[in-house]
Scaffold this active site. Structure first.
Site, PDB file in Angstrom:
ATOM      1  N   ALA A 156       0.861  -1.186   0.000  1.00  0.00           N
ATOM      2  CA  ALA A 156       0.000   0.000   0.000  1.00  0.00           C
ATOM      3  C   ALA A 156       0.895   1.234   0.000  1.00  0.00           C
ATOM      4  CB  ALA A 156      -0.883   0.005   1.238  1.00  0.00           C
ATOM      5  N   LYS A 157       0.519   2.219  -0.802  1.00  0.00           N
ATOM      6  CA  LYS A 157       1.298   3.461  -0.816  1.00  0.00           C
ATOM      7  C   LYS A 157       0.619   4.400   0.185  1.00  0.00           C
ATOM      8  CE  LYS A 157       3.491   6.429  -4.257  1.00  0.00           C
ATOM      9  NZ  LYS A 157       4.861   6.298  -3.791  1.00  0.00           N
ATOM     10  N   ALA A 158       0.931   4.148   1.459  1.00  0.00           N
ATOM     11  CA  ALA A 158       0.225   4.843   2.535  1.00  0.00           C
ATOM     12  C   ALA A 158       1.137   5.867   3.212  1.00  0.00           C
ATOM     13  CB  ALA A 158      -0.264   3.827   3.550  1.00  0.00           C
ATOM     14  N   TYR A 162       5.591   6.030   5.073  1.00  0.00           N
ATOM     15  CA  TYR A 162       6.759   6.709   4.511  1.00  0.00           C
ATOM     16  C   TYR A 162       7.728   7.230   5.563  1.00  0.00           C
ATOM     17  CZ  TYR A 162       5.927   5.806  -0.264  1.00  0.00           C
ATOM     18  OH  TYR A 162       5.829   5.137  -1.459  1.00  0.00           O
TER      19      TYR A 162
END
Ligand code: PPE
Length: 311
Positions: A156-158, A162
């Site tokens: 998931a690019k959550a 990051y």
């Protein structure tokens, strides 16, 4: 970042300076959001968004994994982005959609906090520098491991996830390097702070598999496709750390970074400048995104440059 005229926010095009959120926005406190990074290129066919639908589909997948529902479909978000680019008179730009838990609820149970969506676009040049793209960059293997799938959802690019990338990026920067390479919990090679990684040995490419805790990069997929179309072997497999030091070439891929060769890893010289295969794939990638290769036109969504009526 050079401001542009409009940002799309929750269904409206608002002026850049008016695109604001409340300080008690849920995502600001807990990182409860998902995002994308997309590029539009001034292509032979006109300004064109590269693999836009794939990016918005990933945005939806990331959102679902974190129990968020985005009001607009991937197709609708792509159409909005085209209009945003035209309204801002952009031809080549970076596009940043973000969907996040908004204002109204605080505490770790997020499901009642409304989901807001914003799309911004601006001109953004070479992420790791033009010189880096041409001559390769210097990297450091980070002391921070890429998050494990036991704790997060690596695919998931959550937003909150990051913080892992930020730790690695700052560490490499403070030590005088351009970028970090993160290993996973088992010590296998994983990816950069914001890029997937490939190595080349004896003319054959390897990259970590989707079973590793990597982001399923769209540039990774593009480069695998282009490499295979050019008769190169690409294997998705676990890569041990020491294989990096035996590689003939190493390179990163990502929307922001595009294809960027790695010249050094922990002061070990991988290749003097850009390797032969990285150079070939970099120029094919550049041709594909700029519409110079008809076989890849399906990846491009041309933006009508006619400005819609003012809001
Ligand atoms: N891994 C990570 C952790 C990552 O953030 C990216 C994209 C990739 C791999 C490559 O994915 P793709 O863009 O689909 O090929 N990183 C985005 C954000 C960078 C940033 O600094 O912000 C990007 O490249 O847009």
């Amino acid at each position: 970042m050079e401001p542009r005229e409009f940002i799309w926010q929750n269904g409206e095009f608002v002026s850049w300076d008016d695109a604001r959120v409340h300080v008690l926005t849920h995502a600001l406190h807990y990182g409860t959001g998902v995002f994308e990074g997309i590029r539009c290129y001034n292509s032979e066919l006109g300004p064109a968004i590269f693999r836009g639908l794939d990016h918005f589909k990933r945005l939806h997948r990331s959102a679902e994994l974190y129990h968020m529902q985005i009001d607009q479909s991937a197709e609708e978000l792509l159409a909005i982005t085209k209009e945003l680019i035209a309204r801002n008179s952009l031809s080549s730009c970076y596009i940043r959609p973000v969907s996040f838990r908004g204002y109204g609820e605080i505490g770790l149970f997020p499901l009642k906090a409304e989901v807001e969506t914003v799309i911004a676009a601006w001109e953004w040049g070479a992420y790791l520098g033009e010189e880096g793209k041409a001559k390769g960059i210097r990297t450091k293997i980070s002391k921070w491991r890429r998050m494990s799938a036991d704790s997060f959802i690596p695919q998931a690019k959550a937003n909150g996830q990051y913080l892992n990338s930020v730790l690695a990026k700052v560490e490499s920067h403070e030590a005088g390097y351009d970028e970090a390479i993160l290993l996973d919990e088992h010590g296998n090679v994983c990816e950069g702070s914001g890029e997937n990684i490939f190595l080349v040995r004896d003319g054959r490419l390897s990259t970590p598999p989707l079973s590793a805790p990597i982001l399923e990069g769209i540039t990774r997929d593009t480069v695998i496709t282009i490499a295979r179309d050019n008769g190169l072997d690409v294997i998705e497999r676990d890569i041990a750390r020491d294989e990096l030091f035996e590689a003939d070439e190493v390179f990163f891929t990502g929307t922001a970074a595009e294809l960027c060769p790695v010249r050094e890893i922990d002061d070990h010289v991988v290749s003097e400048g850009r390797g032969e295969i990285a150079g070939l794939l970099q120029s094919k990638y550049d041709d594909a995104v700029h519409g110079r290769l008809p076989e890849y036109h399906g990846w491009l969504d041309v933006v009508s440059t006619e400005k819609p009526a003012q809001v």
